[in-house]
Design a protein around this motif. Structure first.
Motif, PDB file in Angstrom:
ATOM      1  N   PHE A   1      94.296 -43.345  48.628  1.00 45.42           N
ATOM      2  CA  PHE A   1      93.645 -44.565  49.087  1.00 45.42           C
ATOM      3  C   PHE A   1      92.556 -44.203  50.094  1.00 45.42           C
ATOM      4  O   PHE A   1      92.714 -43.322  50.924  1.00 45.42           O
ATOM      5  N   ILE A   2      91.460 -44.948  50.054  1.00 41.95           N
ATOM      6  CA  ILE A   2      90.354 -44.753  51.014  1.00 41.95           C
ATOM      7  C   ILE A   2      90.373 -45.931  51.978  1.00 41.95           C
ATOM      8  O   ILE A   2      90.299 -47.080  51.556  1.00 41.95           O
ATOM      9  N   GLN A   3      90.519 -45.598  53.263  1.00 42.56           N
ATOM     10  CA  GLN A   3      90.553 -46.652  54.275  1.00 42.56           C
ATOM     11  C   GLN A   3      89.126 -46.925  54.748  1.00 42.56           C
ATOM     12  O   GLN A   3      88.415 -46.030  55.175  1.00 42.56           O
ATOM     13  N   VAL A   4      88.727 -48.180  54.649  1.00 39.42           N
ATOM     14  CA  VAL A   4      87.385 -48.577  55.093  1.00 39.42           C
ATOM     15  C   VAL A   4      87.497 -49.090  56.520  1.00 39.42           C
ATOM     16  O   VAL A   4      88.258 -50.023  56.796  1.00 39.42           O
ATOM     17  N   VAL A   5      86.763 -48.447  57.419  1.00 42.43           N
ATOM     18  CA  VAL A   5      86.773 -48.844  58.829  1.00 42.43           C
ATOM     19  C   VAL A   5      85.550 -49.698  59.102  1.00 42.43           C
ATOM     20  O   VAL A   5      84.413 -49.274  58.876  1.00 42.43           O
ATOM     21  N   THR A   6      85.786 -50.910  59.549  1.00 38.04           N
ATOM     22  CA  THR A   6      84.679 -51.810  59.859  1.00 38.04           C
ATOM     23  C   THR A   6      84.333 -51.686  61.340  1.00 38.04           C
ATOM     24  O   THR A   6      85.193 -51.870  62.206  1.00 38.04           O
ATOM     25  N   MET A   7      83.082 -51.332  61.586  1.00 38.19           N
ATOM     26  CA  MET A   7      82.624 -51.170  62.975  1.00 38.19           C
ATOM     27  C   MET A   7      81.876 -52.418  63.407  1.00 38.19           C
ATOM     28  O   MET A   7      81.189 -53.059  62.615  1.00 38.19           O
ATOM     29  N   SER A   8      82.014 -52.764  64.683  1.00 37.24           N
ATOM     30  CA  SER A   8      81.372 -53.968  65.212  1.00 37.24           C
ATOM     31  C   SER A   8      80.208 -53.572  66.107  1.00 37.24           C
ATOM     32  O   SER A   8      80.351 -52.705  66.982  1.00 37.24           O
ATOM     33  N   PHE A   9      79.063 -54.199  65.886  1.00 42.08           N
ATOM     34  CA  PHE A   9      77.867 -53.930  66.689  1.00 42.08           C
ATOM     35  C   PHE A   9      77.298 -55.251  67.187  1.00 42.08           C
ATOM     36  O   PHE A   9      77.407 -56.294  66.525  1.00 42.08           O
ATOM     37  N   THR A  10      76.692 -55.189  68.332  1.00 39.48           N
ATOM     38  CA  THR A  10      76.064 -56.396  68.865  1.00 39.48           C
ATOM     39  C   THR A  10      74.751 -56.653  68.129  1.00 39.48           C
ATOM     40  O   THR A  10      74.180 -55.754  67.480  1.00 39.48           O
ATOM     41  N   GLU A  11      74.270 -57.860  68.246  1.00 42.79           N
ATOM     42  CA  GLU A  11      73.003 -58.203  67.593  1.00 42.79           C
ATOM     43  C   GLU A  11      71.856 -57.382  68.160  1.00 42.79           C
ATOM     44  O   GLU A  11      70.951 -56.966  67.419  1.00 42.79           O
ATOM     45  N   ARG A  12      71.903 -57.123  69.450  1.00 44.67           N
ATOM     46  CA  ARG A  12      70.850 -56.308  70.070  1.00 44.67           C
ATOM     47  C   ARG A  12      70.850 -54.900  69.505  1.00 44.67           C
ATOM     48  O   ARG A  12      69.789 -54.326  69.212  1.00 44.67           O
ATOM     49  N   GLU A  13      72.030 -54.317  69.348  1.00 44.96           N
ATOM     50  CA  GLU A  13      72.132 -52.965  68.782  1.00 44.96           C
ATOM     51  C   GLU A  13      71.599 -52.930  67.350  1.00 44.96           C
ATOM     52  O   GLU A  13      70.883 -51.992  66.963  1.00 44.96           O
ATOM     53  N   LEU A  14      71.932 -53.967  66.561  1.00 49.96           N
ATOM     54  CA  LEU A  14      71.465 -54.008  65.168  1.00 49.96           C
ATOM     55  C   LEU A  14      69.952 -54.190  65.086  1.00 49.96           C
ATOM     56  O   LEU A  14      69.309 -53.666  64.179  1.00 49.96           O
ATOM     57  N   LYS A  15      69.378 -54.894  66.043  1.00 47.93           N
ATOM     58  CA  LYS A  15      67.923 -55.037  66.077  1.00 47.93           C
ATOM     59  C   LYS A  15      67.253 -53.691  66.352  1.00 47.93           C
ATOM     60  O   LYS A  15      66.216 -53.352  65.759  1.00 47.93           O
ATOM     61  N   ILE A  16      67.858 -52.920  67.236  1.00 48.91           N
ATOM     62  CA  ILE A  16      67.322 -51.585  67.528  1.00 48.91           C
ATOM     63  C   ILE A  16      67.420 -50.697  66.294  1.00 48.91           C
ATOM     64  O   ILE A  16      66.461 -49.988  65.935  1.00 48.91           O
ATOM     65  N   VAL A  17      68.591 -50.732  65.620  1.00 49.56           N
ATOM     66  CA  VAL A  17      68.782 -49.917  64.406  1.00 49.56           C
ATOM     67  C   VAL A  17      67.781 -50.328  63.335  1.00 49.56           C
ATOM     68  O   VAL A  17      67.172 -49.474  62.671  1.00 49.56           O
ATOM     69  N   PHE A  18      67.599 -51.611  63.155  1.00 49.24           N
ATOM     70  CA  PHE A  18      66.677 -52.105  62.134  1.00 49.24           C
ATOM     71  C   PHE A  18      65.250 -51.607  62.412  1.00 49.24           C
ATOM     72  O   PHE A  18      64.531 -51.190  61.484  1.00 49.24           O
ATOM     73  N   SER A  19      64.850 -51.614  63.695  1.00 51.60           N
ATOM     74  CA  SER A  19      63.509 -51.142  64.060  1.00 51.60           C
ATOM     75  C   SER A  19      63.367 -49.643  63.803  1.00 51.60           C
ATOM     76  O   SER A  19      62.305 -49.169  63.361  1.00 51.60           O
ATOM     77  N   ILE A  20      64.425 -48.881  64.061  1.00 49.73           N
ATOM     78  CA  ILE A  20      64.378 -47.429  63.806  1.00 49.73           C
ATOM     79  C   ILE A  20      64.278 -47.150  62.307  1.00 49.73           C
ATOM     80  O   ILE A  20      63.494 -46.284  61.868  1.00 49.73           O
ATOM     81  N   ILE A  21      65.080 -47.871  61.513  1.00 51.73           N
ATOM     82  CA  ILE A  21      65.026 -47.693  60.048  1.00 51.73           C
ATOM     83  C   ILE A  21      63.624 -48.012  59.534  1.00 51.73           C
ATOM     84  O   ILE A  21      63.058 -47.278  58.713  1.00 51.73           O
ATOM     85  N   LYS A  22      63.061 -49.099  60.027  1.00 49.45           N
ATOM     86  CA  LYS A  22      61.723 -49.509  59.607  1.00 49.45           C
ATOM     87  C   LYS A  22      60.694 -48.439  59.979  1.00 49.45           C
ATOM     88  O   LYS A  22      59.770 -48.135  59.198  1.00 49.45           O
ATOM     89  N   TYR A  23      60.847 -47.869  61.165  1.00 48.28           N
ATOM     90  CA  TYR A  23      59.918 -46.830  61.629  1.00 48.28           C
ATOM     91  C   TYR A  23      60.031 -45.578  60.758  1.00 48.28           C
ATOM     92  O   TYR A  23      59.025 -45.005  60.318  1.00 48.28           O
ATOM     93  N   LEU A  24      61.263 -45.147  60.478  1.00 53.12           N
ATOM     94  CA  LEU A  24      61.453 -43.935  59.669  1.00 53.12           C
ATOM     95  C   LEU A  24      61.024 -44.157  58.216  1.00 53.12           C
ATOM     96  O   LEU A  24      60.494 -43.232  57.571  1.00 53.12           O
ATOM     97  N   GLN A  25      61.240 -45.357  57.720  1.00 50.51           N
ATOM     98  CA  GLN A  25      60.836 -45.644  56.347  1.00 50.51           C
ATOM     99  C   GLN A  25      59.316 -45.536  56.169  1.00 50.51           C
ATOM    100  O   GLN A  25      58.839 -45.142  55.099  1.00 50.51           O
ATOM    101  N   SER A  26      58.586 -45.873  57.215  1.00 53.43           N
ATOM    102  CA  SER A  26      57.123 -45.774  57.127  1.00 53.43           C
ATOM    103  C   SER A  26      56.662 -44.329  56.936  1.00 53.43           C
ATOM    104  O   SER A  26      55.587 -44.067  56.387  1.00 53.43           O
ATOM    105  N   HIS A  27      57.498 -43.365  57.362  1.00 50.62           N
ATOM    106  CA  HIS A  27      57.132 -41.956  57.212  1.00 50.62           C
ATOM    107  C   HIS A  27      57.293 -41.468  55.769  1.00 50.62           C
ATOM    108  O   HIS A  27      56.759 -40.403  55.419  1.00 50.62           O
ATOM    109  N   LEU A  28      58.024 -42.230  54.942  1.00 49.37           N
ATOM    110  CA  LEU A  28      58.169 -41.836  53.536  1.00 49.37           C
ATOM    111  C   LEU A  28      56.833 -41.920  52.790  1.00 49.37           C
ATOM    112  O   LEU A  28      56.647 -41.267  51.761  1.00 49.37           O
ATOM    113  N   LYS A  29      55.906 -42.684  53.327  1.00 46.36           N
ATOM    114  CA  LYS A  29      54.609 -42.855  52.673  1.00 46.36           C
ATOM    115  C   LYS A  29      53.548 -41.885  53.209  1.00 46.36           C
ATOM    116  O   LYS A  29      52.421 -41.885  52.737  1.00 46.36           O
ATOM    117  N   LYS A  30      53.935 -41.077  54.202  1.00 44.18           N
ATOM    118  CA  LYS A  30      52.955 -40.175  54.804  1.00 44.18           C
ATOM    119  C   LYS A  30      52.886 -38.859  54.040  1.00 44.18           C
ATOM    120  O   LYS A  30      53.896 -38.343  53.533  1.00 44.18           O
TER     121      LYS A  30
END
Length: 308
Positions: A1-30
């Motif tokens: 069996f594979i146990q799935v662990v659900t992690m909890s993040f605040t909205e502020r933390e997720l906004k930071i992560v989203f901005s980092i993902i967006k920034y790194l994704q822009s480098h795929l086109k460089k």
């Protein structure tokens, strides 16, 4: 069996992560990244999105976590915040200076403290607060602020000058001398530092009243800073704790004779005696006639008493 662990993040933390993902994704086109590195980055972004549960292409996540600012712009905004904090701190410092001139020392201390909280790297705020502490005679806090100021700015002459004043008020002449020397070294044309240093240099190590002066200023003229033959301490072989032997010592008798025969000492003793006699007359409410007047009135009272 594979146990799935659900992690909890605040909205502020997720906004930071989203901005980092967006920034790194822009480098795929460089073009600066080769295909292999782009593939590794793409896999990494997929893993990050799965871990945090946000997806860059999801319209809902874009609305909830997306920002109109890029990551670069966010960093620029942080710099702007620092600038605003420093401007506010400077404003508080200026207000504190005005209060200090109005002798509202405690209020000035509060404003300097708020300025320090906004910009703790500014040495001027500590030095100015030290000046306010000096005004209310809080010497320990003043000293600590001066020390903090010079640690932040080793070339801050005013902080060294204030440190010298604090040490002087604490009767620590050695430390005061070194502080004023440093202040004068950094600001050679400052007359205040020169005067303070000269005053300390001219003060005997033992402070005023060293030797036989005992409250008579700098001592008896013609006798230097102590009793002739004694220098600044007791003669060799004399134990000050053994008063009986000391009083009967031939050396002590010679020294006492020398002191008593000194004309300057005799003049001072006579002046002190006359002053004491005059003072007693005034102290007893006999008016401005002094001791002699008091004695005369005493004789008059005696004469009247005999007549009665």
């Amino acid at each position: 069996f594979i146990q799935v662990v659900t992690m909890s993040f605040t909205e502020r933390e997720l906004k930071i992560v989203f901005s980092i993902i967006k920034y790194l994704q822009s480098h795929l086109k460089k073009e600066s990244l080769d295909d292999e590195k782009k593939e590794s980055l793409d896999v990494g972004l997929m893993c990050v999105q799965e871990v945090f549960g946000v997806h860059i292409d999801d319209p809902v996540d874009q609305t909830k976590y997306g920002s109109s600012l890029s990551l670069d712009e966010m960093f620029c905004q942080t710099d702007d915040v620092d600038m605003i904090r420093k401007q506010e701190a400077e404003k508080l410092k200026n207000e504190g200076n005005s209060l200090l001139k109005e002798n509202k020392h405690q209020n000035a201390i509060e404003l300097y403290t708020r300025a320090i909280q906004l910009d703790p790297s500014n040495s001027t705020y500590y030095s100015n607060r030290a000046a306010a502490y000096i005004k209310i005679n809080d010497l320990q806090n003043a000293l600590e602020d001066c020390q903090k100021a010079v640690s932040l700015n080793p070339n801050y002459s005013r902080a060294y000058g204030r440190m010298g004043s604090v040490y002087k008020m604490m009767n620590k002449s050695g430390e005061a001398r070194e502080a004023f020397k440093k202040a004068l070294e950094l600001d050679p044309d400052n007359p205040e530092y020169k005067t303070n240093l000269e005053n300390i240099e001219q003060t005997p190590q033992g402070g005023p009243g060293t030797g036989v002066s005992g409250g008579m200023g700098r001592g008896v003229p013609g006798m230097g800073r102590g009793i002739p033959g004694m220098g600044r301490g007791m003669p060799p072989g004399m134990d000050p704790s053994n008063l009986g032997n000391l009083m009967t010592s031939p050396m002590f008798m010679n020294l006492a004779s020398s002191v008593m025969s000194n004309p300057a000492f005799q003049n001072i003793a006579t002046s002190m005696f006359q002053s004491q006699m005059g003072g007693e007359g005034v102290g007893r409410g006999e008016g401005g006639g002094g001791g002699e007047g008091g004695q005369r009135r005493g004789r008059e009272r005696g004469f009247k008493a005999k007549k009665c």
